[in-house]
Design an enzyme around this catalytic site. Structure first.
Site, PDB file in Angstrom:
ATOM      1  N   VAL A  27     -11.156   2.901  -3.672  1.00 25.36           N
ATOM      2  CA  VAL A  27     -10.837   2.358  -4.992  1.00 25.36           C
ATOM      3  C   VAL A  27     -11.849   1.254  -5.287  1.00 25.36           C
ATOM      4  O   VAL A  27     -11.901   0.249  -4.554  1.00 25.36           O
ATOM      5  CB  VAL A  27      -9.391   1.810  -5.055  1.00 25.36           C
ATOM      6  CG1 VAL A  27      -9.093   1.259  -6.451  1.00 25.36           C
ATOM      7  CG2 VAL A  27      -8.372   2.893  -4.686  1.00 25.36           C
ATOM      8  N   ASN A  56     -12.868  -3.154   2.483  1.00 21.84           N
ATOM      9  CA  ASN A  56     -13.862  -2.108   2.672  1.00 21.84           C
ATOM     10  C   ASN A  56     -14.873  -2.221   1.534  1.00 21.84           C
ATOM     11  O   ASN A  56     -14.489  -2.244   0.363  1.00 21.84           O
ATOM     12  CB  ASN A  56     -13.190  -0.730   2.659  1.00 21.84           C
ATOM     13  CG  ASN A  56     -12.288  -0.525   3.857  1.00 21.84           C
ATOM     14  OD1 ASN A  56     -12.618  -0.939   4.960  1.00 21.84           O
ATOM     15  ND2 ASN A  56     -11.133   0.083   3.649  1.00 21.84           N
ATOM     16  N   ASP A  94       0.859  -1.194   0.000  1.00 20.73           N
ATOM     17  CA  ASP A  94       0.000   0.000   0.000  1.00 20.73           C
ATOM     18  C   ASP A  94       0.894   1.244   0.000  1.00 20.73           C
ATOM     19  O   ASP A  94       1.906   1.312   0.706  1.00 20.73           O
ATOM     20  CB  ASP A  94      -0.908  -0.003   1.230  1.00 20.73           C
ATOM     21  CG  ASP A  94      -2.064   0.986   1.092  1.00 20.73           C
ATOM     22  OD1 ASP A  94      -3.220   0.541   0.973  1.00 20.73           O
ATOM     23  OD2 ASP A  94      -1.798   2.212   1.089  1.00 20.73           O
ATOM     24  N   HIS A 150     -10.339  -5.356  -3.359  1.00 20.78           N
ATOM     25  CA  HIS A 150      -9.000  -5.580  -2.822  1.00 20.78           C
ATOM     26  C   HIS A 150      -9.113  -5.894  -1.335  1.00 20.78           C
ATOM     27  O   HIS A 150     -10.057  -5.462  -0.669  1.00 20.78           O
ATOM     28  CB  HIS A 150      -8.101  -4.359  -3.039  1.00 20.78           C
ATOM     29  CG  HIS A 150      -8.677  -3.082  -2.508  1.00 20.78           C
ATOM     30  ND1 HIS A 150      -9.631  -2.373  -3.181  1.00 20.78           N
ATOM     31  CD2 HIS A 150      -8.449  -2.394  -1.359  1.00 20.78           C
ATOM     32  CE1 HIS A 150      -9.962  -1.294  -2.477  1.00 20.78           C
ATOM     33  NE2 HIS A 150      -9.269  -1.288  -1.363  1.00 20.78           N
ATOM     34  N   HIS A 195      -6.949  -5.749   2.293  1.00 16.46           N
ATOM     35  CA  HIS A 195      -5.802  -5.194   2.998  1.00 16.46           C
ATOM     36  C   HIS A 195      -5.248  -6.285   3.924  1.00 16.46           C
ATOM     37  O   HIS A 195      -5.997  -6.829   4.743  1.00 16.46           O
ATOM     38  CB  HIS A 195      -6.227  -4.009   3.873  1.00 16.46           C
ATOM     39  CG  HIS A 195      -6.790  -2.842   3.121  1.00 16.46           C
ATOM     40  ND1 HIS A 195      -6.083  -1.685   2.904  1.00 16.46           N
ATOM     41  CD2 HIS A 195      -8.011  -2.646   2.546  1.00 16.46           C
ATOM     42  CE1 HIS A 195      -6.848  -0.820   2.237  1.00 16.46           C
ATOM     43  NE2 HIS A 195      -8.015  -1.378   2.009  1.00 16.46           N
TER      44      HIS A 195
END
Ligand code: AMP
Length: 111
Positions: free
Chosen positions: A94, A85, A29, A98, A100
């Site tokens: 975004v 998220n 990130d 994805h 994290h």
């Protein structure tokens, strides 16, 4: 319009890549929230987990296993967090699915 992650997948933007195969890419990130902060991203354009379907079952399972392997590779297997998220209210910025992978420090409470 392409998302930032689609541009990374298409090699139009650089990234600090830590894993790649035909289906998944993982990179550090750009604004890490923990000593280890990796984004695990399917190459398939799925906006978020709400948009995933039963067709994506195998891909989603593979992402979890890649996360586990990366946690080992980066020495955080004894304590890490894997989160996604989903939607703007949850902090998604975004809109390409994805996960994290966070670790390397004591992580605070969620929410
Ligand atoms: P989210 O807020 O869950 O959508 O997560 C998006 C994440 O992408 C944030 O943690 C950003 O710091 C990260 N990010 C944005 N642009 C880049 C980039 N070019 N390379 C790596 N990470 C990025």
């Amino acid at each position: 319009m392409k998302t930032i992650f689609q541009k990374i997948i298409d090699n139009e933007l650089p990234c600090d890549k830590v894993f790649e195969n035909d289906r998944i890419i993982a990179f550090k990130d750009i604004a890490p929230q923990a000593p280890v902060h990796i984004l695990i991203v399917p190459k398939k354009a799925i906006a978020n987990i709400s948009q995933a379907t039963s067709e994506d079952k195998e891909l989603l399972g593979e992402i979890l296993l890649v996360a586990s392997d990366l946690a080992k590779k980066f020495g955080i297997e004894s304590g890490f967090r894997l989160l996604t998220n989903n939607g703007e209210t949850a902090g998604q910025t975004v809109f390409h699915l994805h996960f994290h992978l966070l670790g390397g420090k004591r992580l605070g409470p969620l929410g």
